[in-house]
Scaffold this active site. Structure first.
Site, PDB file in Angstrom:
ATOM      1  N   TYR A   1     -12.460  -3.589  12.346  1.00  0.00           N
ATOM      2  CA  TYR A   1     -11.128  -2.992  12.200  1.00  0.00           C
ATOM      3  C   TYR A   1     -10.302  -3.237  13.464  1.00  0.00           C
ATOM      4  O   TYR A   1      -9.160  -3.700  13.396  1.00  0.00           O
ATOM      5  CB  TYR A   1     -11.273  -1.490  11.937  1.00  0.00           C
ATOM      6  CG  TYR A   1      -9.958  -0.754  11.757  1.00  0.00           C
ATOM      7  CD1 TYR A   1      -9.275  -0.812  10.552  1.00  0.00           C
ATOM      8  CD2 TYR A   1      -9.426   0.021  12.784  1.00  0.00           C
ATOM      9  CE1 TYR A   1      -8.081  -0.120  10.373  1.00  0.00           C
ATOM     10  CE2 TYR A   1      -8.242   0.713  12.619  1.00  0.00           C
ATOM     11  CZ  TYR A   1      -7.566   0.644  11.409  1.00  0.00           C
ATOM     12  OH  TYR A   1      -6.383   1.335  11.236  1.00  0.00           O
TER      13      TYR A   1
ATOM     14  N   GLY B   1       0.845  -1.202   0.000  1.00  0.00           N
ATOM     15  CA  GLY B   1       0.000   0.000   0.000  1.00  0.00           C
ATOM     16  C   GLY B   1       0.873   1.242   0.000  1.00  0.00           C
ATOM     17  O   GLY B   1       0.594   2.223   0.687  1.00  0.00           O
TER      18      GLY B   1
END
Ligand code: NDP
Length: 246
Positions: free
Chosen positions: A169, A13
């Site tokens: 998350y 990423g």
């Protein structure tokens, strides 16, 4: 031909946000940076930006949830460099509403999607790259966790995150922290150090506009853990110079 004296880092990423800035700061230290990106075009644009700044950067197509991409990345790094010095497991997703307690509404699908990227992909990619990290004189693995992965702080009324409960998350980052501890233990007789980073609450697409920290500071914890000296810690959970409770 690659320069065998230069360290090589892969940042997943790496095309935007904290990942891109981590690549920039590692590159400024003279490290060759491989900008992992699930969209090669976005990766190439980021690598070109870094190259204009004088950094030795290359884009690498790497969707972390794709086993074919993971294997191809390992093959490419093996062929080009013969080793990997630094792996920054930075790619991450959060699809829930930051401001809500999502525990009662999170679907199984959301849990699976977030765990796929934030946990299972990290384990699979790290396993694929471990043979190359073992060949480094000072292998470093940085797992981008979050303060939201801290069970201690979630369970403590009055802690800064007590009312920030994004179940999928948070749980994915707690699982990632477990991986950090277990992998560091498995590698404790090697030169490889494995640590979890909390970057801070940072103004990125994921962090949102309301975040207090700038991206340039958000990358500092990752860079520090990626460049730890031989007597540095392993199996820890850090934000800047501070240790966080698990
Ligand atoms: P951004 O949303 O700005 O960037 C996330 C990066 O991850 C992008 O490059 C994105 O690629 C990439 N990514 C997502 N899924 C995949 C995938 N399957 N394969 C490859 N790349 C993927 O987030 P941040 O920079 O803020 O976050 C970086 C890390 O820091 C994350 O792990 C996050 O959980 C963690 N973190 C961030 C905080 C913050 O306040 N910002 C706080 C605590 C932790 P694409 O551009 O293609 O979408």
């Amino acid at each position: 031909m690659s320069d065998a004296t230069k360290k090589v880092a892969l940042i997943t990423g790496g095309n935007k946000g904290i990942g891109l800035e981590t690549a920039r700061q590692l590159g400024a230290l003279g490290i060759t940076v491989l900008v992992g990106a699930r969209d090669l075009k976005r990766g190439e644009a980021a690598a070109a930006e870094l190259k204009r700044e004088g950094i030795d950067a290359r884009a690498l197509k790497l969707d972390v949830v794709d086993d074919t991409d993971r294997k191809a990345a390992a093959k490419f790094i093996e062929k080009e460099f013969g080793r990997l010095d630094i792996l920054v497991n930075n790619a991450g997703i959060a699809s829930e509403d930051m401001s809500a307690n999502s525990t009662l509404t999170t679907t199984e699908e959301t849990l699976r999607t977030i765990f796929d990227t934030n946990f299972f992909a990290v384990v699979a990619l790290t396993n694929a790259l471990l043979p190359l990290l073992r060949k480094s004189a000072a292998g470093r693995v940085v797992n981008l966790s979050s303060i939201l992965g801290s069970l201690t702080l979630h369970a403590t009324a009055g802690s800064p995150i007590y009312n920030a409960k994004m179940f999928a998350y948070d749980a994915s980052k707690t699982a990632l922290n477990a991986y950090t501890i277990h992998l560091a233990h498995a590698l404790k007789e090697t030169k490889i150090k494995v640590n979890s980073a909390h970057p801070g609450w940072v103004k990125t697409e994921l962090g949102g506009e309301g975040a207090p920290m700038e991206i340039v500071d958000g990358a500092k914890t990752s860079v520090r853990l990626a460049t730890l000296p031989d007597d540095g810690p392993t199996g820890g959970y850090f934000h800047l110079g501070d240790t966080l409770p698990w």
